[in-house]
Design a protein around this motif. Structure first.
Motif, PDB file in Angstrom:
ATOM      1  N   ASP A 147       0.807  -1.215   0.000  1.00 39.44           N
ATOM      2  CA  ASP A 147       0.000   0.000   0.000  1.00 39.44           C
ATOM      3  C   ASP A 147       0.845   1.272   0.000  1.00 39.44           C
ATOM      4  O   ASP A 147       0.322   2.374  -0.184  1.00 39.44           O
ATOM      5  CB  ASP A 147      -0.908   0.029   1.234  1.00 39.44           C
ATOM      6  CG  ASP A 147      -0.096   0.042   2.531  1.00 39.44           C
ATOM      7  OD1 ASP A 147       0.911  -0.701   2.602  1.00 39.44           O
ATOM      8  OD2 ASP A 147      -0.468   0.779   3.460  1.00 39.44           O
ATOM      9  N   ALA A 166       7.792   2.406   1.030  1.00 39.57           N
ATOM     10  CA  ALA A 166       7.798   2.173  -0.421  1.00 39.57           C
ATOM     11  C   ALA A 166       9.170   1.701  -0.879  1.00 39.57           C
ATOM     12  O   ALA A 166       9.285   0.839  -1.759  1.00 39.57           O
ATOM     13  CB  ALA A 166       7.400   3.450  -1.158  1.00 39.57           C
ATOM     14  N   ASN A 212       9.744   7.692   1.039  1.00 35.51           N
ATOM     15  CA  ASN A 212       8.974   6.860   1.948  1.00 35.51           C
ATOM     16  C   ASN A 212       9.724   5.552   2.167  1.00 35.51           C
ATOM     17  O   ASN A 212       9.866   4.748   1.239  1.00 35.51           O
ATOM     18  CB  ASN A 212       7.596   6.588   1.341  1.00 35.51           C
ATOM     19  CG  ASN A 212       6.695   5.800   2.269  1.00 35.51           C
ATOM     20  OD1 ASN A 212       7.146   5.181   3.229  1.00 35.51           O
ATOM     21  ND2 ASN A 212       5.404   5.828   1.987  1.00 35.51           N
ATOM     22  N   VAL A 222       3.263   4.285  -1.077  1.00 32.10           N
ATOM     23  CA  VAL A 222       3.495   5.043  -2.298  1.00 32.10           C
ATOM     24  C   VAL A 222       4.601   6.047  -2.040  1.00 32.10           C
ATOM     25  O   VAL A 222       4.562   6.788  -1.056  1.00 32.10           O
ATOM     26  CB  VAL A 222       2.215   5.776  -2.766  1.00 32.10           C
ATOM     27  CG1 VAL A 222       2.506   6.618  -4.001  1.00 32.10           C
ATOM     28  CG2 VAL A 222       1.102   4.777  -3.021  1.00 32.10           C
ATOM     29  N   ASP A 223       5.585   6.079  -2.923  1.00 33.33           N
ATOM     30  CA  ASP A 223       6.693   7.024  -2.804  1.00 33.33           C
ATOM     31  C   ASP A 223       6.319   8.304  -3.531  1.00 33.33           C
ATOM     32  O   ASP A 223       6.040   8.283  -4.723  1.00 33.33           O
ATOM     33  CB  ASP A 223       7.957   6.418  -3.413  1.00 33.33           C
ATOM     34  CG  ASP A 223       9.193   6.803  -2.628  1.00 33.33           C
ATOM     35  OD1 ASP A 223       9.075   7.660  -1.748  1.00 33.33           O
ATOM     36  OD2 ASP A 223      10.264   6.243  -2.915  1.00 33.33           O
ATOM     37  N   SER A 224       6.295   9.421  -2.825  1.00 36.05           N
ATOM     38  CA  SER A 224       5.960  10.688  -3.467  1.00 36.05           C
ATOM     39  C   SER A 224       7.194  11.290  -4.107  1.00 36.05           C
ATOM     40  O   SER A 224       8.319  10.904  -3.809  1.00 36.05           O
ATOM     41  CB  SER A 224       5.377  11.663  -2.442  1.00 36.05           C
ATOM     42  OG  SER A 224       6.388  12.096  -1.547  1.00 36.05           O
ATOM     43  N   TYR A 238       9.497  -1.984   0.101  1.00 42.53           N
ATOM     44  CA  TYR A 238       8.622  -2.817  -0.732  1.00 42.53           C
ATOM     45  C   TYR A 238       9.249  -3.110  -2.089  1.00 42.53           C
ATOM     46  O   TYR A 238       9.240  -4.253  -2.554  1.00 42.53           O
ATOM     47  CB  TYR A 238       7.281  -2.100  -0.927  1.00 42.53           C
ATOM     48  CG  TYR A 238       6.428  -2.676  -2.038  1.00 42.53           C
ATOM     49  CD1 TYR A 238       5.771  -3.899  -1.888  1.00 42.53           C
ATOM     50  CD2 TYR A 238       6.289  -1.997  -3.253  1.00 42.53           C
ATOM     51  CE1 TYR A 238       5.000  -4.425  -2.908  1.00 42.53           C
ATOM     52  CE2 TYR A 238       5.519  -2.516  -4.279  1.00 42.53           C
ATOM     53  CZ  TYR A 238       4.880  -3.731  -4.102  1.00 42.53           C
ATOM     54  OH  TYR A 238       4.121  -4.258  -5.119  1.00 42.53           O
ATOM     55  N   ASP A 239       9.845  -2.099  -2.709  1.00 38.00           N
ATOM     56  CA  ASP A 239      10.282  -2.227  -4.097  1.00 38.00           C
ATOM     57  C   ASP A 239      11.760  -2.539  -4.248  1.00 38.00           C
ATOM     58  O   ASP A 239      12.159  -3.246  -5.171  1.00 38.00           O
ATOM     59  CB  ASP A 239       9.957  -0.931  -4.850  1.00 38.00           C
ATOM     60  CG  ASP A 239      10.182  -1.060  -6.334  1.00 38.00           C
ATOM     61  OD1 ASP A 239       9.525  -1.909  -6.949  1.00 38.00           O
ATOM     62  OD2 ASP A 239      11.030  -0.323  -6.875  1.00 38.00           O
TER      63      ASP A 239
END
Length: 745
Positions: free
Chosen positions: A662, A674, A671, A664-666, A677-678
Motif C-alpha cells: 500500500d 515504499a 517513503n 506510495v513514494d511521493s 517494498y520495491d
C-alpha cells in the motif's frame, strides 16, 4: 486383415458382415475414410476406378474419387441447425469456442442450391454480443467454399464429371455474406491484423532490424537449422553425423556452404519452412505426422520461431537450398533458389543429376556479398594476420563451442573438412581447453594474450560445473570481477563475460563470470538468454564460488565486498562475505550481528556518498569526491541503498515485500515503506536490515515502519554530516534505524 468385434457372449462380428464385400472393399473403405484428413490434391491416389465385386454385375464398378469427394463435401457443408438442436443445447451447455459453434449452427437454415452455388441463411440476425459466432460462421463458410472450389478444380483437371455445386454465395467477403446471414447494429468489416508489404517486413525483421549489425549471425542460424535436422534424425533412428561448413573463393566471389545429413525436407516443406516467415517446421502438423513421437523422445529444436533462415540475406542475395527428405530416393532431391534475396519470387525445381544428394539432408549455399575477412564481410574484421581458413576455424570453434552435433569446417586451404568440435565434448575436456575454446585469442593483441593467459590459469583453478536435475552439466564457469591479479604488472579494467549457448551455439554474454553456460532462450533472435540451471543450482554455484574466491588472498578486499553484493543481487546469502563497511572496515553477517549488539542507533549510509580504500593492517581510508580525507561515524555503515537485481524479469522478477504494497513514494519525499517494498528488501542492504532487526528483537515490519530517511528534500536537509580534515564536513544520504525501548530479548 480386418479385426473382428465380439458380442457380450463372445461371438465375433464385423461392421461389414458380408465376407465377399468385406474382402473386396474393406481396404478401400479404410483408405477413403482416412482420406477425410487429406489435402484435396492428395485425392489423386483414388483416380483409378475399382472393378465390381465378383458377385455383382461388371458394370457396378466403384469410383473411389467420387465417393471420397462426396463424403468430405457432405461433411463440410453439414453446419446448419440439424447439427445443433436447440433442446440438446440445454443439456450440454457448451462454452467458449464450442458455444460460438453452437450459436451459429443452430441459427443456420438448411442450405439451398442457387445455380452452381450453395446459399446459407439464418433464422434471425446476429447481434453485437454474438459477433464472435458470426465470424466463426464466416470462417467456416469460406473453408467450405475453398473445399468446393478445389474439388471442382480436381474433377476438371482429371476430366471427371463435375459436381453441380461449386462454391458458396457470399464467401468472398464478410460484407457479401452479411446479405445472406444478417447482422444487427454492427458492420462485419474484416479488421484482422495483416501485413501489407510482407516482403519489406521480412527484409527488415529477418536481418539487421532483428539481429543488429551482426552478420556472423547468418552462419549461426544456418548451423542451428542444420544441427536441428541432424539431431532430429539422431533421435529418430539413432544415427549420428556432422554438420559441415565450407568456405571457398571462385571466379572473384566468396561462397559459403552449410551441409547436414539430417531428416531433409520435401519440396512442400522447403517452401513452407523457407518462405513462410514465422513458420516453425518443428511444430508443423506434417512434421509430427512424418516423425511421430519426435518431441516425446526428448528432441529439443534450437529453432522455434521460423525466422532464423532469413538471416542469410544479411550477407547474401543469391541463395540455393538443396534437400532430400528422409527415406526418399536421390532423384527426389529438390532445389529452392533465391536470386535476389527476398525481393523476388524464389524458384523451386527438381535437382539436376549432378545436384542430387545421395542421402537425406540439406545443403545451403550462399554467394557472399563481401570478402568474409573485411569490415563489411561476414566476420567483420580488419585483422589480416589470419588466413581465411584460420579465421573460419577460429570463429566457428568459438561460435559452436558447446555444439550438440559434430562440427566440421573446410576453408580455402583445407584439402578436406576438418573436425573442429565433437558433439557435447565441452563437458569432458579440461577447463583450460574449454577456456581456450570460448575465449579464442587468434585475433587478440599482445596485451590481451597476456591477460588471457593469466585468466586461463585462474579459470583452471576456480571454475566449477553446474548441473540440471538429471545430473547433466549445464555450465562450467567461475565468478570474476575483472580486477583479479592475473599478472603482477597488469589489472584488466574490462569485465570478463561468460558466454551463453543455445542449442550449443553462442547466443549471449553474461556479466561477472567467465566460462560457458547452456542457456534459456528469452528472445526470438537468440541474442538474449540466461543460464538454464535451476535457480537453486545457480545459487549453490554462487555460494561455492564466493567461498572459493574468499580463499584467494591476492584478491583486493574491495572485490570481496563486490562479490558479496553480487551474490545477494542473485538472492544468494554469501554470509561469510562482506555485506557492509564500518569505520573499521568490511564486516560480514556474523561480524554485523556482533557490531549491532553494541549499538542503539544505526545509520545506513549510501555507499555512493563517500569513497574509501583499504590499507594494510589499518582501518580503511575514507575520503570525499574532492579527495579530502573523511572519518565516518561509529554508528554508520556504508551499503548500497539501491541494489541491482541481476535475474531477468522473465526468469525471476525482483522480489517485493507485499506487506508494504500500500506504500506510495511521493516525488517530494522518500517513503521508507515504499523503498523497502520495491528495492530495499533484497541485496546486501536487505540482509543488513533483517540482521539488525533480529539482533534488536524487532520484526521487519516494525523495523521498516520506524525508519527515518535522512535526505535533502523540499522541507529541508536532514542528511547527517561526516567530519572531514578540512573542517567543512560532507553530508551523506542515509536511513536511521533505532533500537526499540526496553530490554533486549
Amino acid at each position: 486383415m480386418a479385426n473382428a468385434f465380439k458380442t457380450s457372449g463372445g461371438e465375433p462380428f464385423y461392421l461389414l458382415q458380408d465376407t465377399s464385400l468385406r474382402q473386396t472393399f474393406g481396404s478401400l473403405i479404410g483408405r477413403i475414410a482416412h482420406s477425410h484428413w487429406f489435402d484435396v490434391s492428395e485425392l489423386r491416389e483414388f483416380e483409378q476406378p475399382q472393378g465390381s465385386c465378383v458377385d455383382h454385375p461388371s458394370t457396378w464398378e466403384v469410383d473411389p474419387l467420387k465417393i471420397a469427394c462426396v463424403l468430405r463435401l457432405a461433411d463440410a457443408v453439414h453446419i446448419d441447425h440439424r447439427r445443433a438442436p436447440t433442446y440438446l443445447h440445454a443439456f450440454r451447455k457448451p462454452t467458449g469456442v464450442s458455444r460460438d459453434h453452437w450459436y451459429f449452427q443452430e441459427r443456420l437454415t438448411r442450405p439451398r442450391v442457387a445455380g452452381d452455388r450453395l446459399e446459407f441463411t439464418a433464422t434471425r440476425p446476429f447481434g453485437r454480443e454474438e459477433a464472435a459466432a458470426w465470424w466463426l460462421a464466416y470462417e467456416t463458410i469460406t473453408t467450405i467454399d475453398n473445399e468446393l472450389r478445389r474439388v471442382d478444380a480436381l474433377c476438371a483437371d482429371l476430366g471427371r464429371p463435375r459436381f453441380a455445386v461449386r462454391s458458396v454465395a457470399g464467401a468472398d467477403s464478410p460484407e457479401r455474406l452479411a446479405l445472406y446471414i444478417r447482422t444487427d447494429r454492427w458492420e462485419p468489416l474484416d479488421a484482422r491484423l495483416r501485413v501489407t508489404d510482407p516482403t519489406q517486413l521480412i527484409a527488415n525483421l529477418g536481418g539487421k532490424d532483428l539481429y543488429g549489425n551482426e552478420p556472423e549471425v547468418a552462419v549461426r542460424e544456418l548451423i542451428a537449422n542444420a544441427s536441428d535436422a541432424t539431431k532430429a534424425r539422431r533421435t529418430h533412428e539413432g544415427a549420428s553425423s556432422a554438420v559441415t561448413i565450407r568456405l571457398w573463393h571462385e571466379t572473384d566471389n566468396w561462397w559459403l556452404e552449410v551441409e547436414d545429413y539430417g531428416i531433409g525436407m520435401s519440396p512442400e516443406t522447403m517452401v513452407t519452412a523457407l518462405t513462410d516467415f514465422g513458420h516453425s517446421r518443428w511444430q508443423a502438423a506434417d512434421m509430427q505426422a512424418d516423425f511421430p513421437g519426435l518431441l516425446a523422445k526428448g528432441f529439443q529444436p534450437t529453432g522455434r520461431f521460423g525466422i532464423g533462415f532469413f538471416a542469410v540475406f544479411m550477407v547474401a542475395d543469391e541463395v540455393a537450398v538443396r534437400s532430400l527428405a528422409y527415406d526418399e530416393a536421390p532423384r527426389s532431391t529438390h532445389v529452392l533458389e533465391f536470386t535476389n534475396g527476398v525481393g523476388s519470387r524464389p524458384l523451386l525445381r527438381q535437382a539436376d543429376l549432378h545436384e542430387r544428394l545421395r542421402n537425406s539432408g540439406t545443403v545451403v549455399r550462399l554467394k557472399l556479398r563481401h570478402d568474409p575477412r573485411s569490415v563489411e564481410g561476414m566476420f567483420k574484421t580488419t585483422n589480416k594476420s589470419l588466413s581465411h581458413t584460420d579465421l573460419l576455424h577460429s570463429r566457428l570453434i568459438n561460435m559452436c563451442a558447446l555444439a550438440e552435433v559434430d562440427i566440421r569446417a573446410q576453408g580455402p586451404d583445407d584439402p578436406q573438412p576438418v573436425m573442429i568440435i565433437q558433439a557435447d565434448d565441452w563437458t569432458r575436456i579440461s577447463y583450460a581447453e574449454l577456456f581456450r575454446r570460448v575465449y579464442r585469442r587468434d585475433e587478440a593483441s599482445y596485451l590481451d594474450r597476456i591477460i588471457y593467459e593469466g585468466y586461463e590459469k585462474l579459470f583452471a583453478e576456480q571454475a566449477e560445473d553446474l548441473y540440471d536435475d538429471s545430473g547433466r552439466i549445464v555450465g562450467r564457469a567461475m565468478l570474476a570481477t575483472g580486477y583479479e591479479a592475473v599478472h603482477p604488472d597488469l589489472r584488466w579494467m574490462r569485465l570478463p563475460r561468460a558466454q551463453i549457448y543455445i542449442g550449443g551455439l553462442k547466443a549471449d554474454r553474461f556479466d561477472y563470470c567467465m566460462g560457458a553456460f547452456i542457456g534459456l532462450l528469452l528472445t526470438a533472435d537468440r541474442l538474449r538468454s540466461f543460464p538454464s540451471a535451476s535457480i537453486e543450482e545457480f545459487q549453490r554455484w554462487l555460494e561455492s564460488q564466493g567461498a572459493t574466491i574468499q580463499k584467494n588472498l591476492q584478491l583486493p578486499r574491495i572485490d570481496l565486498r563486490f562479490i558479496g553484493d553480487l551474490l545477494r543481487q542473485f538472492d544468494a546469502q554469501g554470509l561469510t562475505l562482506a555485506c557492509a563497511i564500518s569505520s573499521q572496515g568490511l564486516i560480514n553477517h556474523a561480524q554485523l550481528r556482533e557490531w549491532a549488539t553494541r549499538r542503539d542507533t544505526v545509520l545506513l549510509v549510501s555507499n555512493s556518498s563517500i569513497l574509501w580504500r583499504e590499507r594494510q593492517a589499518q582501518p580503511p581510508q575514507f575520503y570525499t569526491f574532492d579527495g579530502v580525507d573523511a572519518s565516518i561515524l561509529d554508528d554508520m555503515l556504508l551499503v548500497s541503498l539501491n541494489p541491482g537485481w541481476e535475474f531477468p524479469e522473465e526468469i525471476r522478477p525482483a522480489p517485493r515485500d507485499e506487506r508494504f504494497a500500500d506504500a506510495v513514494d511521493s516525488s517530494s519525499d522518500w517513503n521508507p515503506r515504499a523503498w523497502w517494498y520495491d528495492t530495499g528488501n533484497f541485496g546486501s542492504v536487505g540482509l543488513v536490515v533483517r540482521t539488525v532487526a533480529d539482533v534488536w528483537g524487532m520484526d521487519v515490519v516494525t523495523a521498516v515502519n520506524t525508519m527515518e530517511t535522512l535526505i535533502l528534500q523540499a522541507a529541508g536537509d536532514s542528511r547527517p554530516t561526516i567530519p572531514t580534515n578540512d573542517g567543512a564536513g560532507v553530508r551523506v544520504t542515509a536511513i536511521r534505524m533505532r533500537r526499540p525501548a526496553g530490554p533486549t530479548p
